[in-house]
Design an enzyme around this catalytic site. Structure first.
Site, PDB file in Angstrom:
ATOM      1  N   GLU A 196       0.997  -1.124   0.012  1.00  0.00           N
ATOM      2  CA  GLU A 196       0.323  -0.406   0.059  1.00  0.00           C
ATOM      3  C   GLU A 196       1.159   0.803  -0.210  1.00  0.00           C
ATOM      4  O   GLU A 196       0.911   2.065  -0.768  1.00  0.00           O
ATOM      5  CB  GLU A 196      -0.998  -0.038   1.131  1.00  0.00           C
ATOM      6  N   LYS A 256       4.620   4.045 -10.115  1.00  0.00           N
ATOM      7  CA  LYS A 256       2.810   4.127  -9.312  1.00  0.00           C
ATOM      8  C   LYS A 256       1.828   3.247 -10.581  1.00  0.00           C
ATOM      9  O   LYS A 256       1.563   2.760  -9.992  1.00  0.00           O
ATOM     10  CB  LYS A 256       3.372   5.266  -8.603  1.00  0.00           C
ATOM     11  N   GLY A 304       6.147  11.314   3.065  1.00  0.00           N
ATOM     12  CA  GLY A 304       6.152  12.151   4.363  1.00  0.00           C
ATOM     13  C   GLY A 304       5.837  10.704   5.405  1.00  0.00           C
ATOM     14  O   GLY A 304       6.123   9.368   4.820  1.00  0.00           O
TER      15      GLY A 304
END
Lengths: 427, 427
Positions: free
Chosen positions: B129, B205, B302
């Protein structure tokens, strides 16, 4: 390949949509999900409706007993809506060990504990993605996607009818009654629109979503609820001038003060991601302690979007044999010590009409000062005439009850003709 | 209560974030997920970094062998990034039957088949994920939330660095080089920004997301890729005037023509939900045959948002014992007969500079007419001087290769000084 037999209770809009999706995607699910899903049985009073969908007569059941005793049925889909007979049917299915998939928000939020107890007893699955926000996988996200987070806030536009009405009022400057009438004509609002426009539908969903988000039982009775029937085009226009958009928001918060849940119209800043969720679209904005802000956006209702969620639950149930899905993982009973916040905090937009502006505004300001409510902005709208001068006041963040008390005092001032609206300002 | 031992490979930004989340939420997961997750081991060359996080020295492994042979470790988290040594470490973990959770998009998109084969052999789980769009649960949504749909289109803003740069260029009218420099100073862009600004990160991605969305293997080599280094402030400003916002889009389509995957800057209409995804936020917009439009929005990178996705995978792996999660459910090899579209269709914004406007525009129009490209709009920008007159042309939907050929012909016209930009117009 695993085979799964499904029974559908109710062939209304969502039931027909579910049947259609399952029929048209059977090969697709065989290929991509390695599961063969067949509709073994349906329960529908209007048999013609079933026949029109191409369902063989032999698969139309006469009563719920036939379905729960049918060994070919593994999963029972309940899309009847309302509490009874849906509740009895779901309980019968669970008692017989069949997994239940439901879109029924009212049933689920009112009888979650009872349903869950029944499911646990027979180790049946209990899935309800379709009960909240149609095709948007918000429940899967709460249970399996952001479960690593302490969710501190959930803000949603979770009723399509009211969002459609408010969007049109905003775009056209039209008033509530005329847009509602048109929405009813176009099928966006029911003949009796109460459940939607009075915020009941959103309150059901908020009860379910905040229970999952905050890992505690949030009963419907704890949800403060206010609908959109009193929203006026004038306030939407003033809000626009001030940089705000009016939405029916469902807000859940969980912090050191307790759990706070409320559904009411509110202004949000026009650059907030929720502000551009228009027409009958829905969205849920989550704040988690690790993930930060997450938003899910999509269609909250309709035969195929809601059917998409139901079939997603069916596939999930069929392919996650050990996982009975979303329940209160910790306890089915309310957690001890959970406090609910009644006197929540917000900012407030207040519009009132005064006779003698100069004199009365000092008195109004005095009332707020005494209540420790700090005024962020005070503006006169238009010049006024013998019917009075409209004034708008926006407060800094303050307590709901203090504002209501202050408003009552203002209402009783001799030179105040009327307090016309009180709208919370959020986000 | 189920206990799960985790090893973390790499204590960089994401590894430290993951460790912090697991440490600070251990009680929370015990209570809400009924699972006790402990960090049993870490692998980090810079041992001081581990000690600074409060990790006992006895839990700092010297090499991967120590971790894969440690019976207390059930799940190995790989957050090293890049292909080697991450690939060897992940394979070693899978060979020893340990479940792997990774945030490594490059490794995953390049070696998916090899990793999946290894996982299948030992029945280990393989979760990723965190490899796509940080904390946004887009993979869970594709696998468990909209799996009932045939997904026909996926459009994403899936790289935070480029979205930050383009947002600032749009807001400030600043040029690429100066904003990039500032972004590097502020930590939004790497010292060597190639992977982000040239679109490699987004292409990794997109390869993963479209493989899942379209249930077929979409290799990296099939992704058309163009970065943002040539984007000019002038075009962003012209686009704004025309009602468009410039974004680096990742687009995947699946229809009767085949599978189409591309990453490039593109104009989208300012009222499209993706247009207001700003700064370092990411979003993915899906179109499914039942659900319609769905969008997920959140932080794409992040320490804590990506850590949120990793820990979500850890909990999912720990609580879904029978479900080894996202793989190509049908086949690990490319499906036979899948066509990939190279000559895709789009609308095009073309800016060029001409000497003699009146004469040359007729010639330009003639070239387009001969190529069967229909022009939607042709506008002169400014008055021009001896350095030429800028002209902007927007086409209706047409084929990429036809447009490129036409542009080459225009470039060779005697009165055309330069073809300055070619930007696709989407959505």
């Amino acid at each position: 390949m695993k085979t799964v037999g499904v029974a559908i209770l109710g062939l209304g809009v969502v039931g027909s949509g579910t049947y259609t999706i399952l029929r048209d995607h059977r090969d697709f699910y065989r290929r991509t999900q390695h599961v063969d899903i067949s509709v073994e049985s349906v329960l529908e009073l209007n048999k013609q409706r079933a026949l029109d969908l191409g369902i063989e007569e032999s698969r139309i059941a006469d009563n719920i007993a036939e379905i729960v005793s049918n060994p070919a049925v593994d999963i029972v889909v309940e899309v009847i809506g309302g509490v009874e007979p849906a509740r009895s049917f779901v309980l019968a299915a669970l008692h017989s060990g069949k997994t239940v998939v439901t879109s029924n928000k009212e049933l689920f939020c009112k009888h979650w504990y009872e349903l869950e107890k029944a499911a646990k007893r027979t180790n049946a699955g209990l899935y309800f993605e379709a009960s909240c926000v149609g095709g948007v996988p918000i429940i899967r996200t709460l249970v399996d996607g952001v479960q690593s987070n302490v969710i501190t806030r959930l803000t949603g536009i979770i009723n399509g009818t009211t969002n459609y009405i408010l969007t049109r009022m905003t775009r056209e400057g039209a008033d509530y009654a005329s847009v509602l009438k048109d929405a009813q004509k176009l099928g966006y609002a029911e003949k009796d629109p109460t459940a939607d426009v009075e915020g009941f539908d959103a309150a059901y969903k908020l009860s379910i979503l905040s229970s999952l988000a905050f890992h505690t039982r949030v009963p419907l009775e704890k949800v403060y609820r206010e609908g959109i029937a009193n929203v006026s085009a004038v306030d939407i226009a003033h809000g626009k001038d001030l940089g705000y958009v009016l939405k029916l928001l469902a807000i859940g918060k969980n912090n050191e003060n307790g759990v706070e849940v409320r559904v009411h119209p509110a202004f949000i800043r026009k650059d907030h991601p929720l502000a551009s969720v228009n027409d009958s679209f829905n969205a849920v904005f989550l704040q988690g302690d690790s993930v930060g802000d997450v938003m899910l956006y999509g269609r909250g209702a309709g035969a195929l979007p809601t059917g998409s969620a139901i079939v997603s639950d069916i596939i999930y149930a069929a392919t996650h044999a050990d996982h009975k899905y979303a329940t209160f993982k910790n306890t089915m009973l309310p957690e001890k010590g959970v406090k609910f916040v009644n006197d929540f905090k917000s900012r407030y937009y207040i519009r009132f009409t005064v006779k003698d502006r100069a004199g009365v505004l000092a008195k109004v300001a005095g009332i707020f000062a005494k209540s420790n409510i700090s005024i962020a902005d005070l503006l006169q709208k238009g010049d006024g005439d013998e019917s009075g001068t409209p004034v708008i006041l926006i407060t800094h963040e303050t307590h709901e009850l203090a504002v209501r008390r202050a408003v009552e005092k203002i209402r009783s001032l001799p030179d105040v003709f009327s307090v016309d609206s009180l709208i919370r300002v959020e986000g």
